[in-house]
Design a protein around this motif. Structure first.
Motif, PDB file in Angstrom:
ATOM      1  N   VAL A  35      97.803  34.117  -8.930  1.00 20.26           N
ATOM      2  CA  VAL A  35      98.266  33.690  -7.597  1.00 20.26           C
ATOM      3  C   VAL A  35      97.788  32.283  -7.261  1.00 20.26           C
ATOM      4  O   VAL A  35      96.583  32.002  -7.293  1.00 20.26           O
ATOM      5  N   CYS A  58     101.121  32.607  -2.759  1.00 21.10           N
ATOM      6  CA  CYS A  58     100.822  33.106  -1.413  1.00 21.10           C
ATOM      7  C   CYS A  58     100.977  31.943  -0.446  1.00 21.10           C
ATOM      8  O   CYS A  58     100.945  30.784  -0.841  1.00 21.10           O
ATOM      9  N   ILE A  75      99.625  39.967  -0.914  1.00 23.78           N
ATOM     10  CA  ILE A  75     100.012  39.796  -2.319  1.00 23.78           C
ATOM     11  C   ILE A  75      99.158  40.700  -3.216  1.00 23.78           C
ATOM     12  O   ILE A  75      99.660  41.348  -4.141  1.00 23.78           O
ATOM     13  N   VAL A  81      97.264  41.754  -9.862  1.00 22.97           N
ATOM     14  CA  VAL A  81      96.847  40.355 -10.016  1.00 22.97           C
ATOM     15  C   VAL A  81      95.558  40.280 -10.829  1.00 22.97           C
ATOM     16  O   VAL A  81      94.617  41.034 -10.594  1.00 22.97           O
TER      17      VAL A  81
END
Ligand SMILES: Cc1ncc(COP(=O)(O)O)c(C=O)c1O
Length: 342
Positions: A35, A58, A75, A81
């Motif tokens: 991310v 994000c 997220i 992630v």
């Protein structure tokens, strides 16, 4: 360098982009997402693609344009992630303590991108810095550094570092060609031409321009001796903009910073006209960055409301030490006059 920045290990490499690439290769978490904030430089995101990762994004905060904590939480709830990349964009500090806390709770690795500042957080798992063109610790030869306290990661980094090629002799030529192509694509307004897709393809085919190792660069050690002066002088210039830019025409950032990379604000009027008129007066001004989700998410629809505002309104002005304060004051007067008209 590791003493100065208070980390156990420091590993030098050819560029900041390569520093990120090496960490991601060493982590070997390609089966999970990574991310980034939507407002950042493209090069660090490409590092992930080159290393075999799928980047996701994000939103950013409107206060200081760095990673928004709530957006990140959403997220992390939605996707699997592996790595989170908080980025101190324009020198503004992200909330490293909170970001690291939520990322660590989900078992993610926190990779701090400090290419646009010069202080490192105690909460990251690894951090990178850049000494490339226009950076705060800019040197002619450039380079990037990885900082970490993690001995195992450091060992793996050395292995990955040995696998990449040495900086090509014609790197400046390669970069100039890349830049020419970038601006050619970005300026193409033809109907049906997908600038985002073309830029993505250009980037993906430009790995050799961005990923390379290099010999250590002693110029950096000289430069860091002046670190306090550089910080003081850059921030003095930032304060001039803060004081003299017409408050009624701009939304100023609320964030904290240790040192500014660029003085950045959101312009309330017609941003494109402002850029055009200011450039006509030979004053450097930029609108970094276009929101990156356009380039990487393809047809996948996702809303990033704050990033959309930032990409449409952001304006950056220079705070480099080689810009005389008197010149900056004159520039501000001209910019204020232009802002009142456009
Ligand atoms: C936020 C950020 N991260 C990483 C990089 C990559 O650094 P380098 O230019 O040394 O590859 C840059 C600069 O381009 C940057 O602005």
């Amino acid at each position: 360098m590791s003493n100065l920045f208070n980390k156990k290990y420091c590993c030098f490499t050819g560029s900041g982009t390569t520093a990120i690439y090496l960490i991601l290769k060493a982590l070997n978490l390609q089966n999970k997402k990574i991310v980034y904030p939507t407002i950042t430089c493209m090069a660090p995101v490409n590092a992930a693609v080159y290393a075999g990762y799928e980047p996701i994004f994000c939103d950013v905060s409107l206060n200081n344009y760095t990673m928004d904590l709530n957006s990140l939480k959403n997220i992390l709830d939605e996707y699997d992630v592996g790595v989170v990349v908080p980025t101190h964009v324009y020198g503004h500090k992200c909330n490293m303590k909170e970001i690291s806390k939520v990322a660590h709770e989900k078992g993610c690795f926190v990779l701090e991108d400090a290419a646009q500042t010069i202080s490192l957080s105690e909460f990251s798992d690894a951090s990178i810095m850049s000494f490339g063109h226009t950076k705060i610790l800019e040197t002619e030869q450039g380079g990037g550094a990885i900082f970490t306290d993690d001995e195992r990661l450091y060992g793996n980094l050395k292995i990955e570092k040995a696998l990449i090629k040495i900086k090509p002799k014609n790197i400046n030529e390669l970069f100039d060609t890349y830049r020419e192509k970038y601006y050619y694509i970005m300026k193409n307004k033809q109907e049906g031409f997908n600038n985002y897709k073309e830029i993505y393809n250009l980037q993906i085919n430009s790995k050799d321009t961005f990923i390379y190792d290099a010999d250590e660069n002693n110029e950096i050690l000289e430069k860091v001796k002046d670190i306090d002066v550089i910080i003081k002088e850059r921030n003095k210039r930032g304060k001039l903009y803060e004081k003299y830019l017409d408050n009624s025409l701009v939304d100023k950032a609320q964030g904290m910073y240790d040192v500014l990379w660029r003085y950045s604000f959101l312009y309330k009027g017609n941003r494109e006209k402002l850029l055009e008129k200011v450039r006509e007066k030979n004053i450097d001004i930029s609108s970094w960055y276009p929101a990156l989700y356009h380039f990487y998410l393809g047809e996948k629809k996702q809303e990033f409301l704050n990033s959309k505002i930032v990409e449409e309104k952001i304006v950056n002005l220079w705070v480099n030490v080689n810009r005389a304060e008197e010149k900056i004051k004159q520039d501000i007067q001209i910019i204020n006059e232009i802002m009142r008209k456009v």
